[in-house]
Design an enzyme around this catalytic site. Structure first.
Site, PDB file in Angstrom:
ATOM      1  N   ILE A  37       0.340  -1.328   0.026  1.00  0.00           N
ATOM      2  CA  ILE A  37       0.367  -0.072  -0.122  1.00  0.00           C
ATOM      3  C   ILE A  37       0.831   0.761  -0.415  1.00  0.00           C
ATOM      4  O   ILE A  37       0.462   2.235  -0.104  1.00  0.00           O
ATOM      5  CB  ILE A  37      -1.190   0.158   0.919  1.00  0.00           C
ATOM      6  CG1 ILE A  37      -0.254   0.223   2.700  1.00  0.00           C
ATOM      7  CG2 ILE A  37      -2.282  -0.855   0.761  1.00  0.00           C
ATOM      8  CD1 ILE A  37      -0.969  -0.301   3.577  1.00  0.00           C
ATOM      9  N   ASP A 102      -5.263   3.192  19.698  1.00  0.00           N
ATOM     10  CA  ASP A 102      -5.321   4.112  20.711  1.00  0.00           C
ATOM     11  C   ASP A 102      -4.570   4.459  21.679  1.00  0.00           C
ATOM     12  O   ASP A 102      -4.652   5.311  22.397  1.00  0.00           O
ATOM     13  CB  ASP A 102      -5.897   3.152  21.999  1.00  0.00           C
ATOM     14  CG  ASP A 102      -5.278   1.113  22.127  1.00  0.00           C
ATOM     15  OD1 ASP A 102      -4.315   1.419  21.031  1.00  0.00           O
ATOM     16  OD2 ASP A 102      -5.082   1.358  23.146  1.00  0.00           O
ATOM     17  N   TYR A 125       5.147   4.851  16.335  1.00  0.00           N
ATOM     18  CA  TYR A 125       3.710   4.125  16.114  1.00  0.00           C
ATOM     19  C   TYR A 125       2.637   4.644  16.245  1.00  0.00           C
ATOM     20  O   TYR A 125       2.154   4.520  15.172  1.00  0.00           O
ATOM     21  CB  TYR A 125       3.579   2.088  16.461  1.00  0.00           C
ATOM     22  CG  TYR A 125       2.689   1.638  16.943  1.00  0.00           C
ATOM     23  CD1 TYR A 125       2.267   1.364  15.415  1.00  0.00           C
ATOM     24  CD2 TYR A 125       1.612   1.791  17.705  1.00  0.00           C
ATOM     25  CE1 TYR A 125       0.553   0.435  15.602  1.00  0.00           C
ATOM     26  CE2 TYR A 125       0.071   1.077  17.267  1.00  0.00           C
ATOM     27  CZ  TYR A 125      -0.237   0.779  15.788  1.00  0.00           C
ATOM     28  OH  TYR A 125      -1.179   0.058  15.875  1.00  0.00           O
TER      29      TYR A 125
END
Ligand SMILES: NC(=O)c1ccc[n+]([C@@H]2O[C@H](COP(=O)([O-])OP(=O)(O)OC[C@H]3O[C@@H](n4cnc5c(N)ncnc54)[C@H](OP(=O)(O)O)[C@@H]3O)[C@@H](O)[C@H]2O)c1
Length: 295
Positions: A37, A102, A125
């Site tokens: 991607i 989260d 991240y």
């Protein structure tokens, strides 16, 4: 409806393939070997050729600690990859359902995070996932972001499988007890995504924007481990649970800092009738499958 799925080999991707088997949707799935991607031209050409009705992005760079050492790789997938899918979707006039984390939050809250709450990722991240959310919102008019947390399933690598493996190798284990969140079964999240696809097919509309999806009972990693051991013993996956010691995050240093509290408020989805995740019963289901695999 033709659904274009990325991340087919991941936990969520595999669960999405399972739930779609029982649906009437035509699912066309890609792993990173079939479609990277982060490759802009490749994404546009494949999506244009397939002409899907909706894109579901379950692909991500998910190595939380490794991301600290290779931010370029994390951003290539989690930011550029999402932008590429968003551009392709926008050209075709179709929506994107994207999954985030989260870890976009700092963890300083004392009450469940709402989708509109301020973000402040603690590591690369989380920052790369947040960057992807922003790209999607900039490029697409019709998109859903589902932030989730503490994902487990019978597939891939996750905390449940790690705890069961370690319980069979060690007499004692120390697990962090000062990070709180909600375990989420990837199969339930997949079902929720399928419900959204159904709703879009029926009405041509969805509650576009940011939403949260996670399991129903907050716990700590230590509490989660204790429950896994008790249930795994019942299922005969472990003989004797190891002695479990609660430790602090400071006693278990990791490259990436994790939020202390990342309970998510999923009211915007439950208000729409999307099914929740009862992670205790989902844990039973997962352990039952794992037990069958070792028999
Ligand atoms: N796991 C968690 O605890 C957790 C928590 C919060 C949020 N999330 C989010 O939930 C979503 C699903 O997570 P998961 O646990 O299913 O992740 P996962 O098991 O690590 O799967 C991610 C998949 O992404 C694919 N991928 C990586 N780089 C790619 C690229 N350049 N092009 C195409 N595909 C690529 C990989 O494909 P290949 O295997 O084919 O290489 C991998 O199978 C992700 O968005 C993640 O950020 C996960």
């Amino acid at each position: 409806m033709r659904i274009f799925l990325t991340g087919k080999n991941g936990q969520l991707g595999r669960c999405l393939q399972d739930v779609c088997l029982a649906s009437k949707h035509d699912l066309i799935s890609y792993g990173s070997d079939d479609l990277d991607i982060s490759q802009t031209d490749q994404v546009l050409s494949v999506v244009t050729e397939v002409k899907p009705d909706i894109i579901v992005n379950a692909a991500a760079y998910t190595a939380v600690d490794k991301a600290e050492d290779e931010p370029d790789k994390a951003y290539a997938v989690n930011e550029l990859g999402v932008e590429n899918l968003a551009q392709a979707a926008q050209q075709l006039g179709i929506p994107v359902i994207h999954v985030s984390t989260d870890y976009v939050f700092d963890g300083d809250s004392v009450e469940p995070y709402k989708p509109s709450d301020p973000t402040a990722p603690q590591g690369v991240y989380g920052a790369s996932k947040l960057a992807g959310e922003k790209r999607l919102a900039q490029v697409c008019t019709q998109y859903i972001v589902l932030r989730t947390a503490w994902v487990f399933s019978e597939y891939g690598n996750n905390f449940v499988k790690t705890m069961v493996r370690l319980a069979n190798q060690r007499d004692s284990l120390s697990v962090v007890a000062d990070q709180y969140g909600c375990p989420t079964y990837a199969g339930d999240l997949a079902q929720a995504i399928l419900q959204l696809c159904d709703q879009y097919q029926q009405t041509g509309e969805l509650a576009w924007g940011m939403h949260h999806y996670c399991g129903d009972l907050p716990t700590s990693w230590h509490g989660f481990a204790r429950t896994i051991f008790a249930k795994a013993e019942q299922f005969g996956l472990i003989q004797t649970p190891p002695q479990l010691t609660a430790i602090s995050s400071a006693q278990y240093p990791t490259s990436a800092k994790r939020p202390e509290y990342s309970v998510l408020d999923m009211a915007t989805l439950t208000n729409l009738g999307v099914s929740g995740c009862h992670w205790l019963s989902a844990l039973d289901k997962t352990l039952e499958i794992l037990k069958k695999e070792v028999q």
